[in-house]
Design a protein around this motif. Structure first.
Motif, mmCIF file in Angstrom:
data_model
loop_
_atom_site.group_PDB
_atom_site.id
_atom_site.type_symbol
_atom_site.label_atom_id
_atom_site.label_comp_id
_atom_site.label_asym_id
_atom_site.label_seq_id
_atom_site.Cartn_x
_atom_site.Cartn_y
_atom_site.Cartn_z
ATOM 1 N N ASP A 17 0.811 -1.225 0.000
ATOM 2 C CA ASP A 17 0.000 0.000 0.000
ATOM 3 C C ASP A 17 0.841 1.269 0.000
ATOM 4 O OD1 ASP A 17 -2.446 -1.440 0.117
ATOM 5 O OD2 ASP A 17 -2.171 -1.729 2.283
ATOM 6 N N SER A 18 2.160 1.150 -0.043
ATOM 7 C CA SER A 18 3.037 2.316 0.054
ATOM 8 C C SER A 18 3.029 3.156 -1.215
ATOM 9 C CB SER A 18 4.476 1.868 0.344
ATOM 10 O OG SER A 18 4.568 1.219 1.592
ATOM 11 N N HIS A 19 3.059 4.487 -1.007
ATOM 12 C CA HIS A 19 3.163 5.453 -2.103
ATOM 13 C C HIS A 19 4.548 6.085 -2.070
ATOM 14 C CE1 HIS A 19 -1.269 5.908 -3.204
ATOM 15 N NE2 HIS A 19 -1.285 5.099 -2.157
ATOM 16 N N PRO A 51 4.260 11.961 -6.896
ATOM 17 C CA PRO A 51 3.329 11.257 -7.784
ATOM 18 C C PRO A 51 3.845 11.283 -9.215
ATOM 19 C CG PRO A 51 2.480 13.432 -7.247
ATOM 20 C CD PRO A 51 3.696 13.229 -6.398
ATOM 21 N N SER A 110 -0.621 9.480 -8.041
ATOM 22 C CA SER A 110 -0.068 8.792 -6.876
ATOM 23 C C SER A 110 -0.604 7.358 -6.824
ATOM 24 C CB SER A 110 -0.446 9.533 -5.590
ATOM 25 O OG SER A 110 0.130 8.910 -4.455
ATOM 26 N N LEU A 111 0.326 6.395 -6.793
ATOM 27 C CA LEU A 111 -0.048 4.982 -6.810
ATOM 28 C C LEU A 111 0.570 4.254 -5.624
ATOM 29 C CD1 LEU A 111 0.607 4.124 -10.581
ATOM 30 C CD2 LEU A 111 -1.630 4.456 -9.511
ATOM 31 N N SER A 112 -0.112 3.215 -5.170
ATOM 32 C CA SER A 112 0.483 2.288 -4.218
ATOM 33 C C SER A 112 1.395 1.335 -4.999
ATOM 34 C CB SER A 112 -0.607 1.495 -3.504
ATOM 35 O OG SER A 112 -1.308 0.665 -4.437
ATOM 36 N N ALA A 141 1.206 0.480 -8.861
ATOM 37 C CA ALA A 141 2.364 0.732 -9.724
ATOM 38 C C ALA A 141 2.740 -0.517 -10.513
ATOM 39 C CB ALA A 141 3.547 1.204 -8.884
ATOM 40 N N CYS A 177 4.195 1.580 -13.684
ATOM 41 C CA CYS A 177 4.570 2.996 -13.624
ATOM 42 C C CYS A 177 6.084 3.155 -13.459
ATOM 43 C CB CYS A 177 3.839 3.684 -12.469
ATOM 44 S SG CYS A 177 4.281 5.421 -12.272
ATOM 45 N N TYR A 208 7.265 5.583 -10.398
ATOM 46 C CA TYR A 208 7.211 4.934 -9.086
ATOM 47 C C TYR A 208 8.488 4.120 -8.851
ATOM 48 C CZ TYR A 208 5.385 2.304 -5.088
ATOM 49 O OH TYR A 208 5.200 1.760 -3.832
#
Length: 245
Positions: A112-114, A118, A140-142, A146, A151, A154
């Motif tokens: 769940d980390s961002h 972003p 912004s993605l977890s 990602a 991504c 990320y």
């Protein structure tokens, strides 16, 4: 009897059978899809495999250009080369999974980390902007997001968070510096740094893999102690090729 000599004919003894893991329908689809994409992008060559992640069995192995095995002598060495195991390719986005595994093992992040920044389509590092494949960005993605969106921004940041030394050590622990062990001849040894000594900052972390190797590495991590080695031969009982219905 020619020249008056007796000739004794003995019945032939059957040899051992070979069971293949190849699925003829998937093989057909893979060859057609690969040929279409190579032509669409005017590529010099390409390769594609379909692997069962639970067993390591290769269900399809396609190369382009290919050749007619019934007339193999009419084709050059380049067409006959098994690119899936004999050529080195940049791992590309498949290494994002290795980066994720290393970070998760070190408890640097969770699913769940961002990341701090972003994705806006690019990321500044050093003296240049490093772009994401999606020009407008992903936002912004977890980690889970990602991976799903692949991504780039990320994983630029996640790679910085891990550090180059740990990335190299983690890649080695996942086996990226070793052959996969597939039961096909002439498998190419991967190009992967075993240390940072003597490498420039531009070259550090660069690597080349054959097509079978990254898929085997994920299996090894997902099921510790039970790596399903890539293979195309099964139990030597009979030829198993799934007919096209």
């Amino acid at each position: 009897i020619p020249l008056g000599r007796e000739s004794v004919i003995k019945p032939a003894l059957p040899g051992q059978n070979v069971e293949l893991t190849i699925d003829s329908y998937l093989q057909f689809v893979a060859e057609q899809a690969l040929d279409k994409q190579v032509k669409a992008y005017h590529a010099l060559d390409g390769t594609a495999i379909v692997m069962d992640p639970w067993t390591g069995e290769l269900l399809a192995v396609a190369n382009a250009p290919d050749f007619d095995p019934n007339k193999f002598w009419k084709f050059g060495d380049d067409a006959r080369r098994d690119r899936a195991v004999m050529d080195a390719y940049e791992p590309g986005s498949t290494f994002k999974l290795a980066t994720s595994v290393i970070a998760l093992e070190d408890s640097l992040i969770t699913m769940d980390s961002h990341m701090p920044d972003p994705c806006t389509g690019y990321y500044y590092f050093g003296n240049r902007a490093w772009h994401c494949w999606k020009k407008e960005g992903h936002g912004s993605l977890s980690l889970a997001g990602a991976i799903a969106q692949s991504c780039d921004v990320y994983f630029y940041q996640l790679g910085q968070k891990i550090g180059l030394t740990r990335l190299v050590a983690g890649g080695m622990s996942l086996g990226f510096d070793k052959r996969s062990g597939i039961d096909l001849p002439e498998e190419k040894r991967p190009i992967f740094p075993t240390s940072l000594q003597g490498t420039s900052s531009a070259l550090r972390g660069s690597c080349g893999r054959n097509t079978c190797q990254p898929r085997h590495r994920w299996n090894t991590w997902r099921f510790p102690g039970w790596p399903p080695w890539p293979r195309v031969c099964g139990v030597p009982v009979t030829i198993r090729i799934t007919p096209v219905s």
